[in-house]
Scaffold this motif. Structure first.
Motif, PDB file in Angstrom:
ATOM      1  N   ILE A  58       0.879  -1.347  -0.077  1.00  0.00           N
ATOM      2  CA  ILE A  58      -0.016   0.054   0.023  1.00  0.00           C
ATOM      3  C   ILE A  58       0.900   1.249   0.057  1.00  0.00           C
ATOM      4  O   ILE A  58       0.545   2.290  -0.784  1.00  0.00           O
ATOM      5  CB  ILE A  58      -0.998  -0.111   1.027  1.00  0.00           C
ATOM      6  N   LEU A  59       2.098   1.193   0.755  1.00  0.00           N
ATOM      7  CA  LEU A  59       2.855   2.404   0.841  1.00  0.00           C
ATOM      8  C   LEU A  59       3.224   2.980  -0.466  1.00  0.00           C
ATOM      9  O   LEU A  59       3.196   4.188  -0.919  1.00  0.00           O
ATOM     10  CB  LEU A  59       3.767   2.527   2.068  1.00  0.00           C
ATOM     11  N   PRO A  60       3.986   1.918  -1.160  1.00  0.00           N
ATOM     12  CA  PRO A  60       4.620   2.480  -2.555  1.00  0.00           C
ATOM     13  C   PRO A  60       3.438   2.792  -3.310  1.00  0.00           C
ATOM     14  O   PRO A  60       3.531   3.730  -4.183  1.00  0.00           O
ATOM     15  CB  PRO A  60       5.439   1.221  -2.937  1.00  0.00           C
ATOM     16  N   ILE A  61       2.467   2.183  -3.451  1.00  0.00           N
ATOM     17  CA  ILE A  61       1.437   2.507  -4.184  1.00  0.00           C
ATOM     18  C   ILE A  61       0.548   3.748  -4.172  1.00  0.00           C
ATOM     19  O   ILE A  61       0.493   4.573  -4.995  1.00  0.00           O
ATOM     20  CB  ILE A  61       0.196   1.113  -4.396  1.00  0.00           C
ATOM     21  N   LEU A  62       0.407   4.109  -2.688  1.00  0.00           N
ATOM     22  CA  LEU A  62      -0.259   5.356  -2.401  1.00  0.00           C
ATOM     23  C   LEU A  62       0.772   6.527  -2.669  1.00  0.00           C
ATOM     24  O   LEU A  62       0.485   7.501  -3.072  1.00  0.00           O
ATOM     25  CB  LEU A  62      -0.603   5.222  -0.995  1.00  0.00           C
ATOM     26  N   ASN A  63       2.140   6.103  -2.371  1.00  0.00           N
ATOM     27  CA  ASN A  63       3.142   7.301  -2.736  1.00  0.00           C
ATOM     28  C   ASN A  63       3.260   7.670  -4.090  1.00  0.00           C
ATOM     29  O   ASN A  63       3.308   8.740  -4.505  1.00  0.00           O
ATOM     30  CB  ASN A  63       4.389   6.813  -1.906  1.00  0.00           C
ATOM     31  N   GLU A  64       3.223   6.717  -4.972  1.00  0.00           N
ATOM     32  CA  GLU A  64       3.229   6.980  -6.551  1.00  0.00           C
ATOM     33  C   GLU A  64       2.103   7.656  -7.056  1.00  0.00           C
ATOM     34  O   GLU A  64       2.300   8.846  -7.546  1.00  0.00           O
ATOM     35  CB  GLU A  64       3.146   5.510  -7.107  1.00  0.00           C
ATOM     36  N   PHE A  65       0.828   7.581  -6.447  1.00  0.00           N
ATOM     37  CA  PHE A  65      -0.344   8.198  -6.739  1.00  0.00           C
ATOM     38  C   PHE A  65      -0.267   9.774  -6.387  1.00  0.00           C
ATOM     39  O   PHE A  65      -0.551  10.595  -6.926  1.00  0.00           O
ATOM     40  CB  PHE A  65      -1.580   8.029  -6.155  1.00  0.00           C
ATOM     41  N   ILE A  66       0.335   9.841  -4.971  1.00  0.00           N
ATOM     42  CA  ILE A  66       0.539  11.270  -4.396  1.00  0.00           C
ATOM     43  C   ILE A  66       1.599  12.163  -5.223  1.00  0.00           C
ATOM     44  O   ILE A  66       1.392  13.152  -5.507  1.00  0.00           O
ATOM     45  CB  ILE A  66       0.814  10.989  -2.846  1.00  0.00           C
ATOM     46  N   VAL A  67       2.504  11.259  -5.430  1.00  0.00           N
ATOM     47  CA  VAL A  67       3.876  11.896  -6.138  1.00  0.00           C
ATOM     48  C   VAL A  67       3.139  12.375  -7.503  1.00  0.00           C
ATOM     49  O   VAL A  67       3.613  13.557  -8.028  1.00  0.00           O
ATOM     50  CB  VAL A  67       5.165  11.250  -6.093  1.00  0.00           C
ATOM     51  N   ASP A  68       2.655  11.290  -8.297  1.00  0.00           N
ATOM     52  CA  ASP A  68       2.255  11.759  -9.684  1.00  0.00           C
ATOM     53  C   ASP A  68       1.073  12.840  -9.787  1.00  0.00           C
ATOM     54  O   ASP A  68       1.213  13.410 -10.621  1.00  0.00           O
ATOM     55  CB  ASP A  68       1.944  10.482 -10.099  1.00  0.00           C
ATOM     56  N   SER A  69       0.554  12.867  -8.586  1.00  0.00           N
ATOM     57  CA  SER A  69      -0.648  13.938  -8.552  1.00  0.00           C
ATOM     58  C   SER A  69      -0.333  15.073  -7.983  1.00  0.00           C
ATOM     59  O   SER A  69      -0.922  16.217  -8.034  1.00  0.00           O
ATOM     60  CB  SER A  69      -1.839  13.395  -7.707  1.00  0.00           C
ATOM     61  N   GLY A  70       1.070  15.360  -7.237  1.00  0.00           N
ATOM     62  CA  GLY A  70       1.275  16.467  -6.953  1.00  0.00           C
ATOM     63  C   GLY A  70       0.633  16.769  -5.394  1.00  0.00           C
ATOM     64  O   GLY A  70       0.378  18.042  -5.217  1.00  0.00           O
ATOM     65  N   ILE A  71       0.116  15.957  -4.619  1.00  0.00           N
ATOM     66  CA  ILE A  71      -0.704  16.135  -3.496  1.00  0.00           C
ATOM     67  C   ILE A  71       0.258  16.618  -2.486  1.00  0.00           C
ATOM     68  O   ILE A  71       1.291  16.301  -2.342  1.00  0.00           O
ATOM     69  CB  ILE A  71      -1.481  14.659  -3.066  1.00  0.00           C
ATOM     70  N   GLU A  72      -0.232  17.697  -1.640  1.00  0.00           N
ATOM     71  CA  GLU A  72       0.412  18.471  -0.694  1.00  0.00           C
ATOM     72  C   GLU A  72      -0.170  18.106   0.775  1.00  0.00           C
ATOM     73  O   GLU A  72       0.489  18.784   1.730  1.00  0.00           O
ATOM     74  CB  GLU A  72       0.757  19.949  -0.906  1.00  0.00           C
ATOM     75  N   LEU A  73      -1.389  17.691   0.813  1.00  0.00           N
ATOM     76  CA  LEU A  73      -2.022  17.331   2.011  1.00  0.00           C
ATOM     77  C   LEU A  73      -3.079  16.416   1.945  1.00  0.00           C
ATOM     78  O   LEU A  73      -3.532  16.072   0.781  1.00  0.00           O
ATOM     79  CB  LEU A  73      -2.947  18.727   2.251  1.00  0.00           C
ATOM     80  N   ILE A  74      -3.073  15.355   2.847  1.00  0.00           N
ATOM     81  CA  ILE A  74      -3.956  14.484   2.908  1.00  0.00           C
ATOM     82  C   ILE A  74      -4.946  14.767   3.870  1.00  0.00           C
ATOM     83  O   ILE A  74      -4.836  15.159   4.915  1.00  0.00           O
ATOM     84  CB  ILE A  74      -3.326  13.079   3.180  1.00  0.00           C
ATOM     85  N   LEU A  75      -6.229  14.563   3.530  1.00  0.00           N
ATOM     86  CA  LEU A  75      -7.658  14.646   4.189  1.00  0.00           C
ATOM     87  C   LEU A  75      -8.134  13.416   4.469  1.00  0.00           C
ATOM     88  O   LEU A  75      -8.090  12.513   3.509  1.00  0.00           O
ATOM     89  CB  LEU A  75      -8.548  15.424   3.736  1.00  0.00           C
ATOM     90  N   TYR A  76      -8.423  13.040   5.623  1.00  0.00           N
ATOM     91  CA  TYR A  76      -9.145  11.739   6.087  1.00  0.00           C
ATOM     92  C   TYR A  76     -10.262  11.970   7.016  1.00  0.00           C
ATOM     93  O   TYR A  76     -10.137  13.204   7.661  1.00  0.00           O
ATOM     94  CB  TYR A  76      -8.214  10.804   6.619  1.00  0.00           C
ATOM     95  N   LYS A  77     -11.321  11.167   7.371  1.00  0.00           N
ATOM     96  CA  LYS A  77     -12.237  11.220   8.198  1.00  0.00           C
ATOM     97  C   LYS A  77     -11.995  10.305   9.463  1.00  0.00           C
ATOM     98  O   LYS A  77     -12.008   9.205   9.123  1.00  0.00           O
ATOM     99  CB  LYS A  77     -13.634  10.986   7.647  1.00  0.00           C
ATOM    100  N   GLY A  78     -11.655  10.911  10.584  1.00  0.00           N
ATOM    101  CA  GLY A  78     -11.419  10.241  11.712  1.00  0.00           C
ATOM    102  C   GLY A  78     -10.231   8.993  11.372  1.00  0.00           C
ATOM    103  O   GLY A  78      -9.199   9.484  10.783  1.00  0.00           O
ATOM    104  N   GLY A  79     -10.331   7.690  11.809  1.00  0.00           N
ATOM    105  CA  GLY A  79      -9.427   6.771  11.439  1.00  0.00           C
ATOM    106  C   GLY A  79      -8.122   6.790  11.760  1.00  0.00           C
ATOM    107  O   GLY A  79      -7.288   7.857  11.193  1.00  0.00           O
TER     108      GLY A  79
END
Length: 158
Positions: free
Chosen positions: A88-109
């Motif tokens: 999960i971490l490498p897959i999620l990181n690739e999405f974040i880097v490719d998309s230029g994400i600067e901030l992650i939002l989540y609900k609780g959890g």
């Protein structure tokens, strides 16, 4: 800068996961959905658990069956080929880097917060917005889309 200002200024993504506990120290990610601020770029994945169901202690089998029946409705194993939970971490990181994400939002959890921390990415729990109405679902796609529309409504009100 306030939290609403962050949402206007930063390129963010909102995500949610469903997991199953397989031991006292490990929560296997079973399903992930992440949606970018633009509302179009997304990723939905199921993950294969780290242990076979028959290898789980009875208490984790029982817990899974309860959650399957009353909460997330997921099979123990994905129906189609899926990456392993530990990917999960490498897959999620690739999405974040490719998309230029600067901030992650989540609900609780805590698992979403822990994943954001493991990626060394600033994160924000949207439960801090008192205006948020609860999404009555345990499907990550449904929850994310529910909260996504509420977040955009909050941004427009400013």
């Amino acid at each position: 800068m306030g939290s609403r200002g962050l949402l206007m200024e930063k390129h963010w993504a909102l995500f949610d996961v469903e997991f199953i506990r397989i031991s006292p120290s490990h929560r296997c990610i079973r399903k992930l959905y992440i949606l970018e601020k633009n509302g179009y770029t997304d990723m939905e994945l199921e993950f294969y658990p780290c242990k076979r169901y028959t290898e789980l202690e009875r208490r984790y089998q029982k817990s899974f069956r309860f959650c399957q029946m009353h909460i997330h409705k997921l099979n123990y194993n994905p129906k189609k080929y899926s990456p392993k939970c530990l990917q999960i971490l490498p897959i999620l990181n690739e999405f974040i880097v490719d998309s230029g994400i600067e901030l992650i939002l989540y609900k609780g959890g805590t698992i979403e917060r822990d994943l954001s921390n493991a990626l060394d990415l600033p994160s924000f729990n949207i439960e801090c917005f008192k205006e948020m109405e609860k999404a009555y679902s345990h499907d990550p796609r449904t929850e994310v889309n529910c909260y996504f529309s509420q977040i955009n409504e909050l941004i427009r009100k400013k």
